[in-house]
Every structure is written in structure tokens, then in C-alpha cells.
Design an enzyme around this catalytic site. Structure first.
Site, PDB file in Angstrom:
ATOM      1  N   GLY A   1       0.840  -1.186   0.000  1.00 14.20           N
ATOM      2  CA  GLY A   1       0.000   0.000   0.000  1.00 14.20           C
ATOM      3  C   GLY A   1       0.878   1.239   0.000  1.00 14.20           C
ATOM      4  O   GLY A   1       2.039   1.182   0.420  1.00 14.20           O
TER       5      GLY A   1
ATOM      6  N   GLN B   1       2.837   9.963   1.412  1.00  8.74           N
ATOM      7  CA  GLN B   1       4.141   9.296   1.406  1.00  8.74           C
ATOM      8  C   GLN B   1       4.985   9.674   0.191  1.00  8.74           C
ATOM      9  O   GLN B   1       6.189   9.433   0.180  1.00  8.74           O
ATOM     10  CB  GLN B   1       3.968   7.773   1.443  1.00  8.74           C
ATOM     11  CG  GLN B   1       3.370   7.267   2.746  1.00  8.74           C
ATOM     12  CD  GLN B   1       3.289   5.754   2.723  1.00  8.74           C
ATOM     13  OE1 GLN B   1       2.321   5.191   2.232  1.00  8.74           O
ATOM     14  NE2 GLN B   1       4.304   5.101   3.247  1.00  8.74           N
TER      15      GLN B   1
ATOM     16  N   HIS C   1      -4.215   0.975   7.704  1.00  6.75           N
ATOM     17  CA  HIS C   1      -2.867   1.557   7.739  1.00  6.75           C
ATOM     18  C   HIS C   1      -2.797   2.760   6.779  1.00  6.75           C
ATOM     19  O   HIS C   1      -2.296   3.824   7.140  1.00  6.75           O
ATOM     20  CB  HIS C   1      -1.847   0.469   7.357  1.00  6.75           C
ATOM     21  CG  HIS C   1      -0.424   0.940   7.309  1.00  6.75           C
ATOM     22  ND1 HIS C   1       0.546   0.485   8.181  1.00  6.75           N
ATOM     23  CD2 HIS C   1       0.209   1.826   6.485  1.00  6.75           C
ATOM     24  CE1 HIS C   1       1.701   1.076   7.887  1.00  6.75           C
ATOM     25  NE2 HIS C   1       1.517   1.889   6.864  1.00  6.75           N
ATOM     26  N   GLU C   2      -3.334   2.575   5.573  1.00  4.04           N
ATOM     27  CA  GLU C   2      -3.266   3.645   4.569  1.00  4.04           C
ATOM     28  C   GLU C   2      -4.182   4.807   4.944  1.00  4.04           C
ATOM     29  O   GLU C   2      -3.827   5.973   4.747  1.00  4.04           O
ATOM     30  CB  GLU C   2      -3.609   3.108   3.172  1.00  4.04           C
ATOM     31  CG  GLU C   2      -2.675   2.005   2.662  1.00  4.04           C
ATOM     32  CD  GLU C   2      -1.205   2.346   2.797  1.00  4.04           C
ATOM     33  OE1 GLU C   2      -0.829   3.525   2.642  1.00  4.04           O
ATOM     34  OE2 GLU C   2      -0.409   1.422   3.086  1.00  4.04           O
TER      35      GLU C   2
ATOM     36  N   CYS D   1       6.239  -0.112   7.356  1.00  2.63           N
ATOM     37  CA  CYS D   1       5.786   1.038   6.561  1.00  2.63           C
ATOM     38  C   CYS D   1       6.947   1.546   5.730  1.00  2.63           C
ATOM     39  O   CYS D   1       8.060   1.665   6.244  1.00  2.63           O
ATOM     40  CB  CYS D   1       5.285   2.135   7.502  1.00  2.63           C
ATOM     41  SG  CYS D   1       4.741   3.625   6.645  1.00  2.63           S
ATOM     42  N   LEU D   2       6.691   1.811   4.451  1.00  2.00           N
ATOM     43  CA  LEU D   2       7.744   2.306   3.566  1.00  2.00           C
ATOM     44  C   LEU D   2       8.313   3.641   4.069  1.00  2.00           C
ATOM     45  O   LEU D   2       9.432   4.005   3.743  1.00  2.00           O
ATOM     46  CB  LEU D   2       7.205   2.474   2.139  1.00  2.00           C
ATOM     47  CG  LEU D   2       6.749   1.183   1.444  1.00  2.00           C
ATOM     48  CD1 LEU D   2       6.095   1.499   0.105  1.00  2.00           C
ATOM     49  CD2 LEU D   2       7.906   0.215   1.254  1.00  2.00           C
TER      50      LEU D   2
ATOM     51  N   HIS E   1      -2.540   7.149   7.222  1.00  3.87           N
ATOM     52  CA  HIS E   1      -1.619   8.081   6.566  1.00  3.87           C
ATOM     53  C   HIS E   1      -2.348   9.351   6.135  1.00  3.87           C
ATOM     54  O   HIS E   1      -1.785  10.445   6.167  1.00  3.87           O
ATOM     55  CB  HIS E   1      -0.988   7.434   5.318  1.00  3.87           C
ATOM     56  CG  HIS E   1       0.220   6.604   5.612  1.00  3.87           C
ATOM     57  ND1 HIS E   1       1.344   7.112   6.202  1.00  3.87           N
ATOM     58  CD2 HIS E   1       0.483   5.290   5.367  1.00  3.87           C
ATOM     59  CE1 HIS E   1       2.257   6.144   6.320  1.00  3.87           C
ATOM     60  NE2 HIS E   1       1.748   5.028   5.824  1.00  3.87           N
TER      61      HIS E   1
HETATM   62 ZN    ZN Z   1       2.692   3.236   5.831  1.00  4.99          ZN
END
Ligand code: ZN
Length: 154
Positions: free
Chosen positions: A49, A54, A134-135, A92-93, A138
Site C-alpha cells: 500500500g 508518502q 494503515h493507509e 511502513c515504507l 496516513h
Molecule cells: Zn505506511
């Protein structure tokens, strides 16, 4: 398609509430290209995701791919979250190298606009529901590490 730079924890944009996308913008070529770039970026980073903040964009939009193929959700909302929760490891990226168990609802009912501008509603379960949550976080300036802190305090 250009792969975008993923910003990491410490960047203020990850802490802001993202702005709604104007529905008139969705069908434009620029918007479509932006979504394609996000999918490409998610793939090349081997993520499941990726939310717009991000990649430095303050917009309520995220892409996800949990094996059924990539989807893009615009102005997403949860209309229902199950009381039943589960703990599962997340990363998480934007928080490189950190993995920890996060408690999330097992099921969420999602409403959003698609890349075609259509309204969709569906129930996400299990890992897919986790990625949605999670997304969505963000888009509200929340990182999974904040959820761990919360869990440990209660
Ligand atoms: Zn993330």
C-alpha cells in the site's frame, strides 16, 4: 512511468491531515498519471500500500495491492469497523527498518471513489482490512508506530 521518492518519518507532510480530492479532477490525465506513478512506486518498493502523503502529496488518495491487483481509492471513508480486532506485524515504507504488531479491526466497510470517478463500497477483511486501516491513517497524519505507543499505554 516515473517512480516517486518516498518520504520518511520526520517529514511534516506525514503528520498532516490530507485534503479531499476534487471529484472533477479525478478523470483528468494528470490525476491518472499521478495514480499510475503511485502504483509504480509501490511496486518498485515492494509495498502492499502507498498513500499520497508518502510521496509528498497532501491528498486523500491511496493505492493498495494485496494480491488481487492494484486498486486506487480516492476520498476513502470507513462506514463501519468491526469490534473484533487482531494483532499482526506491520511495517511502513515511510518508517524503514521498523516492524511491530499493531491491533486493527478485522473488518472494515469502505466507501470511496475509483479512478473512473465512480462511487464504490465494499467490505475488506483480514490482511486487506489491515492495509486499508494503515493507509487511511496516513491520510490523517498517523503512522503505525503511533498505534503501538497507544497500545502500550492502555
Ligand atoms: Zn505506511
Amino acid at each position: 512511468m516515473p517512480v516517486k521518492k518516498i518520504v520518511t518519518i520526520g517529514e511534516p507532510i506525514l503528520r498532516q491531515r490530507a485534503n479531499e480530492v476534487d471529484p472533477n479532477e479525478i478523470r483528468t490525465d494528470t490525476f491518472r498519471r499521478m495514480v499510475e506513478d503511485m502504483i509504480e512506486t509501490m511496486r518498485s518498493a515492494q509495498g502492499v500500500g502507498l498513500a499520497a502523503p508518502q510521496v509528498g502529496m497532501n491528498r486523500r488518495l491511496f493505492v493498495a495491492d494485496t494480491s488481487a491487483g492494484p486498486i486506487a481509492l480516492i476520498n476513502p471513508k470507513f462506514t463501519k469497523m468491526s469490534k473484533k480486532t487482531a494483532l499482526y506485524e506491520e511495517g511502513c515504507l515511510s518508517v524503514p527498518g521498523k516492524y511491530d504488531s499493531v491491533r486493527r479491526a478485522l473488518e472494515v466497510d469502505v466507501e470511496a471513489l475509483t479512478i473512473g470517478g465512480e462511487k464504490i463500497a465494499f467490505t475488506a477483511k483480514g490482511f486487506f482490512a489491515r492495509v486499508m486501516q494503515h493507509e487511511m491513517d496516513h491520510l490523517d497524519g498517523i503512522l503505525f508506530v503511533d498505534r503501538i505507543k497507544e497500545q502500550n499505554e492502555t
